[in-house]
Structure formats: C-alpha cells, structure tokens
Motif scaffolding. Structure first.
Motif, PDB file in Angstrom:
ATOM      1  N   PRO A   1      70.825  36.632  33.918  1.00 53.39           N
ATOM      2  CA  PRO A   1      69.790  37.502  34.752  1.00 53.39           C
ATOM      3  C   PRO A   1      68.413  37.437  34.164  1.00 53.39           C
ATOM      4  O   PRO A   1      68.187  37.208  32.967  1.00 53.39           O
ATOM      5  CB  PRO A   1      70.216  38.837  34.882  1.00 53.39           C
ATOM      6  CG  PRO A   1      71.116  38.919  33.595  1.00 53.39           C
ATOM      7  CD  PRO A   1      71.713  37.681  33.259  1.00 53.39           C
ATOM      8  N   ARG A   2      67.326  37.516  35.180  1.00 52.02           N
ATOM      9  CA  ARG A   2      65.877  37.342  34.714  1.00 52.02           C
ATOM     10  C   ARG A   2      65.650  38.607  33.881  1.00 52.02           C
ATOM     11  O   ARG A   2      66.138  39.785  34.213  1.00 52.02           O
ATOM     12  CB  ARG A   2      65.191  37.221  35.740  1.00 52.02           C
ATOM     13  CG  ARG A   2      64.976  35.826  36.337  1.00 52.02           C
ATOM     14  CD  ARG A   2      64.700  35.751  37.631  1.00 52.02           C
ATOM     15  NE  ARG A   2      65.607  36.530  38.588  1.00 52.02           N
ATOM     16  CZ  ARG A   2      65.178  36.971  39.693  1.00 52.02           C
ATOM     17  NH1 ARG A   2      63.871  37.048  39.923  1.00 52.02           N
ATOM     18  NH2 ARG A   2      65.902  37.625  40.512  1.00 52.02           N
ATOM     19  N   ALA A   3      64.977  38.919  33.049  1.00 54.61           N
ATOM     20  CA  ALA A   3      64.566  39.803  32.191  1.00 54.61           C
ATOM     21  C   ALA A   3      63.776  40.884  33.245  1.00 54.61           C
ATOM     22  O   ALA A   3      63.059  40.485  34.099  1.00 54.61           O
ATOM     23  CB  ALA A   3      63.617  39.704  31.099  1.00 54.61           C
TER      24      ALA A   3
ATOM     25  N   SER B   1      73.661  31.536  36.204  1.00 58.08           N
ATOM     26  CA  SER B   1      72.634  31.784  35.209  1.00 58.08           C
ATOM     27  C   SER B   1      72.383  33.064  34.658  1.00 58.08           C
ATOM     28  O   SER B   1      72.935  34.235  35.272  1.00 58.08           O
ATOM     29  CB  SER B   1      71.227  31.216  35.768  1.00 58.08           C
ATOM     30  OG  SER B   1      70.844  32.351  36.903  1.00 58.08           O
TER      31      SER B   1
ATOM     32  N   ALA C   1      65.297  33.686  44.956  1.00 65.91           N
ATOM     33  CA  ALA C   1      64.617  34.288  44.323  1.00 65.91           C
ATOM     34  C   ALA C   1      65.118  35.894  44.069  1.00 65.91           C
ATOM     35  O   ALA C   1      64.874  36.753  43.232  1.00 65.91           O
ATOM     36  CB  ALA C   1      63.014  34.676  44.795  1.00 65.91           C
ATOM     37  N   ARG C   2      66.080  36.126  45.191  1.00 72.90           N
ATOM     38  CA  ARG C   2      66.512  37.693  45.052  1.00 72.90           C
ATOM     39  C   ARG C   2      67.840  37.753  44.257  1.00 72.90           C
ATOM     40  O   ARG C   2      68.446  38.981  44.431  1.00 72.90           O
ATOM     41  CB  ARG C   2      66.800  38.108  46.513  1.00 72.90           C
ATOM     42  CG  ARG C   2      65.615  38.425  47.464  1.00 72.90           C
ATOM     43  CD  ARG C   2      65.694  39.035  48.598  1.00 72.90           C
ATOM     44  NE  ARG C   2      64.585  38.732  49.464  1.00 72.90           N
ATOM     45  CZ  ARG C   2      64.570  39.163  50.579  1.00 72.90           C
ATOM     46  NH1 ARG C   2      65.604  39.875  51.232  1.00 72.90           N
ATOM     47  NH2 ARG C   2      63.563  38.658  51.723  1.00 72.90           N
ATOM     48  N   GLN C   3      68.437  36.545  43.895  1.00 72.58           N
ATOM     49  CA  GLN C   3      69.723  36.882  43.128  1.00 72.58           C
ATOM     50  C   GLN C   3      69.271  37.153  41.805  1.00 72.58           C
ATOM     51  O   GLN C   3      68.558  36.515  40.739  1.00 72.58           O
ATOM     52  CB  GLN C   3      70.261  35.359  43.133  1.00 72.58           C
ATOM     53  CG  GLN C   3      70.551  34.537  44.342  1.00 72.58           C
ATOM     54  CD  GLN C   3      71.556  35.378  45.209  1.00 72.58           C
ATOM     55  OE1 GLN C   3      72.355  35.840  44.760  1.00 72.58           O
ATOM     56  NE2 GLN C   3      70.860  35.877  46.400  1.00 72.58           N
ATOM     57  N   GLN C   4      70.101  38.144  41.225  1.00 66.19           N
ATOM     58  CA  GLN C   4      69.974  38.366  39.710  1.00 66.19           C
ATOM     59  C   GLN C   4      70.662  37.298  38.720  1.00 66.19           C
ATOM     60  O   GLN C   4      70.054  36.658  37.892  1.00 66.19           O
ATOM     61  CB  GLN C   4      70.934  39.833  39.443  1.00 66.19           C
ATOM     62  CG  GLN C   4      69.789  40.964  39.549  1.00 66.19           C
ATOM     63  CD  GLN C   4      68.853  41.257  38.615  1.00 66.19           C
ATOM     64  OE1 GLN C   4      69.087  40.770  37.468  1.00 66.19           O
ATOM     65  NE2 GLN C   4      67.603  41.271  39.050  1.00 66.19           N
ATOM     66  N   ARG C   5      71.919  36.923  39.311  1.00 64.49           N
ATOM     67  CA  ARG C   5      72.581  35.763  38.727  1.00 64.49           C
ATOM     68  C   ARG C   5      72.963  34.782  39.729  1.00 64.49           C
ATOM     69  O   ARG C   5      73.872  35.291  40.603  1.00 64.49           O
ATOM     70  CB  ARG C   5      73.787  36.473  37.917  1.00 64.49           C
ATOM     71  CG  ARG C   5      73.748  37.506  36.798  1.00 64.49           C
ATOM     72  CD  ARG C   5      75.162  37.929  36.684  1.00 64.49           C
ATOM     73  NE  ARG C   5      75.025  39.015  35.500  1.00 64.49           N
ATOM     74  CZ  ARG C   5      74.789  38.653  34.188  1.00 64.49           C
ATOM     75  NH1 ARG C   5      74.692  37.658  33.907  1.00 64.49           N
ATOM     76  NH2 ARG C   5      74.596  39.672  33.392  1.00 64.49           N
ATOM     77  N   ARG C   6      72.124  33.808  39.707  1.00 66.52           N
ATOM     78  CA  ARG C   6      72.408  32.824  40.648  1.00 66.52           C
ATOM     79  C   ARG C   6      73.122  31.533  40.058  1.00 66.52           C
ATOM     80  O   ARG C   6      73.339  31.277  38.786  1.00 66.52           O
ATOM     81  CB  ARG C   6      71.089  32.269  41.072  1.00 66.52           C
ATOM     82  CG  ARG C   6      70.292  31.861  40.040  1.00 66.52           C
ATOM     83  CD  ARG C   6      69.024  31.135  40.683  1.00 66.52           C
ATOM     84  NE  ARG C   6      68.036  32.138  40.825  1.00 66.52           N
ATOM     85  CZ  ARG C   6      66.882  32.113  40.205  1.00 66.52           C
ATOM     86  NH1 ARG C   6      66.079  31.267  39.771  1.00 66.52           N
ATOM     87  NH2 ARG C   6      65.993  33.140  40.347  1.00 66.52           N
TER      88      ARG C   6
ATOM     89  N   ASP D   1      74.319  38.161  46.131  1.00 66.67           N
ATOM     90  CA  ASP D   1      73.769  39.166  44.824  1.00 66.67           C
ATOM     91  C   ASP D   1      75.139  39.849  44.366  1.00 66.67           C
ATOM     92  O   ASP D   1      75.465  40.030  43.213  1.00 66.67           O
ATOM     93  CB  ASP D   1      72.642  39.674  44.958  1.00 66.67           C
ATOM     94  CG  ASP D   1      71.908  40.458  43.799  1.00 66.67           C
ATOM     95  OD1 ASP D   1      71.756  39.550  42.842  1.00 66.67           O
ATOM     96  OD2 ASP D   1      71.560  41.504  43.744  1.00 66.67           O
TER      97      ASP D   1
ATOM     98  N   LYS E   1      73.776  27.839  38.850  1.00 70.70           N
ATOM     99  CA  LYS E   1      72.915  27.037  38.240  1.00 70.70           C
ATOM    100  C   LYS E   1      72.780  25.914  39.105  1.00 70.70           C
ATOM    101  O   LYS E   1      73.644  25.707  39.886  1.00 70.70           O
ATOM    102  CB  LYS E   1      73.429  26.779  36.856  1.00 70.70           C
ATOM    103  CG  LYS E   1      73.481  27.714  35.659  1.00 70.70           C
ATOM    104  CD  LYS E   1      73.702  27.461  34.534  1.00 70.70           C
ATOM    105  CE  LYS E   1      73.886  28.555  33.403  1.00 70.70           C
ATOM    106  NZ  LYS E   1      74.709  27.950  32.280  1.00 70.70           N
TER     107      LYS E   1
END
Lengths: 265, 209
Positions: free
Chosen positions: A263-265, A261, A81-86, A147, A88
């Motif tokens: 990054p989450r918004a 993946s 959950a703490r990764q900006q770009r994890r 990260d 896939k």
C-alpha cells in the motif's frame, strides 16, 4: 433555453472568492486548495466544452471513438489510483479498464443501437454523455469492489490458507470475500436507485428539465440511464472480481498475495 | 540355479525428494504407512515452510509422492485433503465450531476431552488450547492419509497433550496414516515417534530425538 453570460458566471465565482477570503480570515487553510480546485474545474470544463463542440461539428465515428478511448483510459487510471493494494504490473491497470470496457462499452453501444436508435448510432450528442455516465458509475463500483477484495484477502490471508489446507478450492476459499466485495461495489447504484426522486433529483434529469425538456421525457431518460448503469456496474464488477480473485491464486490453488503491491504510504 | 526372490520392497507412503522452497533445501525424507516421524530444528530453520511445501501451499521445486503418485498429478485440493497440514495457529471463520466440521458426527471430540456440547460453542470464546485440539478433530474429518503436525501441543497442558498424542496414535494405527510431527521437545519426540529427523541448513538428517 436561457444562456448564461460571463457576468452571470463571475457573480457566482464571487461567492467562491468570498468563501476563500472567509477561510483565510478564519485560518482554516482551505483557501489554497479551494481556489486551485475551482480554477481546475473551470479550465477542464471549458476545454471539454471546446472538444465536444468540435466533435459535435464533425460527427465522425473516428473522433467519437477517439474520445471514447480517452475517457476509458482516464477511468481505468482512476480505478487503479483508488486501490490501496493493486495487482502488480499491467494487471493493475488492465483489469479495471478491461472490465469497464466490456461492461460500459457494451451496454452503451447496445443502448445506442436499440433503445435510443438515432441516425447515425454514434451521434456524439448522445453517445458521449451516455458513455460518460456509464463510465463514471461503473468506475466507482469497480474501484470499490476491487479495493475491498484485495484488502480483505490481505487481512484474511491466514483464513484463506486455512481453508485451502482443509481441501477447499480457490473458489470456495475466497467465495465469501468475493460476495462481500460484490456487495460493496453495487451498494452505490442500489442506494441511488432507491433514493432517486425522493432524496435527490438525478443530475441528468435536472439538466434536461433546465434545458426545457418536458419533465416526463426527462424522467424516462433518467430511468433508462439508471437501468443501464445498474446493469453495467453489475456486469463490470462481476467481471473484475472474477478476474482479480483468479489472479490471487495460481493453478495449484495456492494463495499468491505477492501479486499485490504494497500500500502507498 | 534358483533365482533368489527379492523381498517385496514397499514404497514409503510419503516421499519427499529434492524439495526446495523459499531458497531452503534440498530436503529429502520418507515416511512409511503407519509410521510417526519427528522433525526438530532451531526456530527459523524452515520446519513450517517445509510442511507448507509438502502440503503444496507454497511454490517449490522437487517432488512429493503419496503412495507412488506425484503431487503434481493430483488436483491440489484433493492432495491437501489427503496430506493434511495442522498449522501452529488454526483459523476459524464461521461463528460456531460445528459449522467448520463438515459431516455429521465427529468421533474425536470425546477422546480429545470435549463433550458433544462443544459443537455448539462460539469460536470467538475458544481458548488457544481448545482451538488447537478442535483443529486436529477438524483436520481428521477429511480422513487424511498423511498428517503434518506443526507443534500440535504448543499451547496444551500435560493432560490435553497426552489426549492429543493418544488420538493421533490411534488414528495412525487404525488407518495406517503417516505422521510427520514437528516438536520442540525431545521428550515428546521420543515418546510419539519411532524415527527422528533433524532440520539443518544442509537438509534433513536422520538421528536421535
């Protein structure tokens, strides 16, 4: 040891309520999240108290193992959950979890067998808090390092590819980024060791002293834990970074950032 | 009856066969040793992608041969040292120019219009034209057998562009390297290359500059 009554806790809770009221009065907008977090904390800790009570009573290897696996999976989820770009797919979850498994579990089991050495070795009173501290610390280290690795590789993809064009191997091309990530993963524990006792009294030592342990015994335990955390974090971060940086390239030494993946918004 | 002796057919130095990358292609082309071939096509037609695939930087189908040896048979870093790609925009990751030029002396600095002092320059202060010329010097340090040049004089003035063209031409004559030169200018293509490829949706076609 002095036990706390419900009244004692209510008195302390009153302080939080007053703070919430203050926040509402000053229109800080914090009262809602403050109260929810407080409630969650009370419920979660009470539940874990009940679980630990049960496990301590049974003292079976099966229950201890089950608890350990649950803790590991929760820590793995937290790392992801703490990764900006994890990474896939299963890699995103499996990488951090696997690295914590080989570092935290191995170091905890080693400590239980050799250094603490009580009978049986998996006695939950020792095994579970020890594993908890190991997981908690390796988790932050691995999450930060991964990260940093994926973010920097993304930002510097043109540089990595330029180095590949000039004939560097995938290891050479990402070496500096990996070292930087390693540093940021280890910084927390290095700072904690440097500041221990001067700036902060570590939580476990404080707890043991409050519970009535002689200060020097508490200190020895704390030193042991610091060693274990430093080693566990170091091995865990190394393993996670090695696997992740391998995953960023294919066997023809091509940078394959599509494994990450968005990054989450 | 006397058997007619066939003239020895030499393999091209670089041969690209049925190359498909990023849903483009298939591309076929070949370049002989010591030959310079131009590659032109509208922007977005995939010239850079084709060069990247030849340098084995992107996954692709089809095969590329260097002197009869398939790319897949050589470790990728070794392939890229022999098949050098000079991208439109070069990247520099260390502070000083010299740190990027492995080896002691770089014989191409002076022909490219630099003094020895250029080695000590800070990368952060280079102009785009200086970067472009120094990137060629850096790529040549590996002594590549094939040069894939992606608009190598895009940000150069006429004098610097002429110097760069001369350095590439000398290197080609001295070492027998093959050169694939992507250029937007028909005049430059006619000047530097002896054969000319055009990139179309149907593939690579040989034609006028």
């Amino acid at each position: 040891m002095i036990t706390l009554s419900v009244f004692d806790l209510s008195l302390a809770a009153l302080l939080v309520l007053i703070l919430a009221a203050l926040s509402w009065h000053m229109r800080l907008g914090l009262e809602r999240s403050l109260l929810i977090a407080t409630l969650r904390m009370v419920v979660q800790l009470s539940l874990i108290g009940l679980v630990l009570k049960t496990i301590f009573a049974t003292s079976g290897l099966l229950w201890v193992s089950l608890m350990a696996v649950v803790m590991l999976l929760a820590a793995g989820r937290e790392v992801m959950a703490r990764q900006q770009r994890r990474l896939k797919g299963w890699w995103g979850y499996g990488l951090g979890t696997g690295a914590m498994f080989i570092s935290s579990f191995a170091v905890t089991v080693l400590a239980l067998f050799t250094m603490i050495g009580n009978q049986p070795w998996y006695e939950p009173q020792y095994a579970i808090p020890l594993l908890g501290m190991m997981l908690g610390n390796t988790m932050s280290g691995i999450a930060l390092a991964l990260d940093r690795l994926t973010q920097t590789a993304w930002q510097q993809r043109a540089i990595i590819e330029q180095r590949l064009m000039l004939g560097q191997t995938r290891t050479e091309a990402i070496d500096e980024i990996r070292r930087e990530a390693m540093r940021s993963g280890m910084m927390h524990i290095i700072n904690a060791m440097a500041a221990a006792g001067i700036v902060s009294l570590p939580g476990m030592m404080t707890g043991q002293i409050l519970a009535g342990a002689p200060p020097m015994e508490a200190v020895k335990y704390q030193i042991l834990i610091m060693f274990l955390i430093a080693a566990g974090t170091g091995f865990g971060v190394t393993a996670a970074l090695w696997l992740a940086s391998r995953r960023l390239f294919d066997e023809r030494h091509r940078l394959r950032l599509e494994v990450l993946s968005a990054p989450r918004a | 009856m006397v058997a007619l002796e066939r003239p020895p057919v030499s393999d091209p130095l670089l041969r690209v066969s049925r190359l498909i990358t990023h849903q483009r292609g298939p591309f076929d082309l070949s370049i002989d040793a010591g030959e310079c071939v131009s590659l032109r096509g509208p922007s977005g037609s995939g010239k850079s992608l084709l060069l990247r695939a030849i340098a084995d930087l992107d996954p692709h189908q089809g095969e590329v041969w260097l002197d009869g040896v398939a790319c897949a048979q050589i470790p990728a870093p070794q392939w890229r040292r022999q098949v050098a790609l000079l991208p439109v925009e070069s990247q520099w990751w260390l502070d000083e120019v010299s740190a990027h030029l492995s080896g002691k002396d770089c014989p191409w600095l002076i022909p490219l219009g630099f003094g020895e002092a250029a080695l000590g320059w800070q990368v952060s202060r280079l102009s785009s034209g200086e970067k472009q010329r120094l990137a060629l010097a850096r790529a040549l340090m590996n002594r590549p057998r094939v040069l894939l040049l992606d608009e190598p004089s895009a940000s150069l003035d006429e004098v610097s562009a002429a110097a760069l063209e001369a350095v590439v031409s000398d290197y080609r004559h001295d070492t027998g390297a093959a050169v694939l030169w992507v250029s937007h200018s028909a005049a430059q293509a006619a000047r530097v290359a002896t054969r000319h490829y055009q990139l179309t949706p149907q593939g690579v076609q040989e034609g006028e500059p």
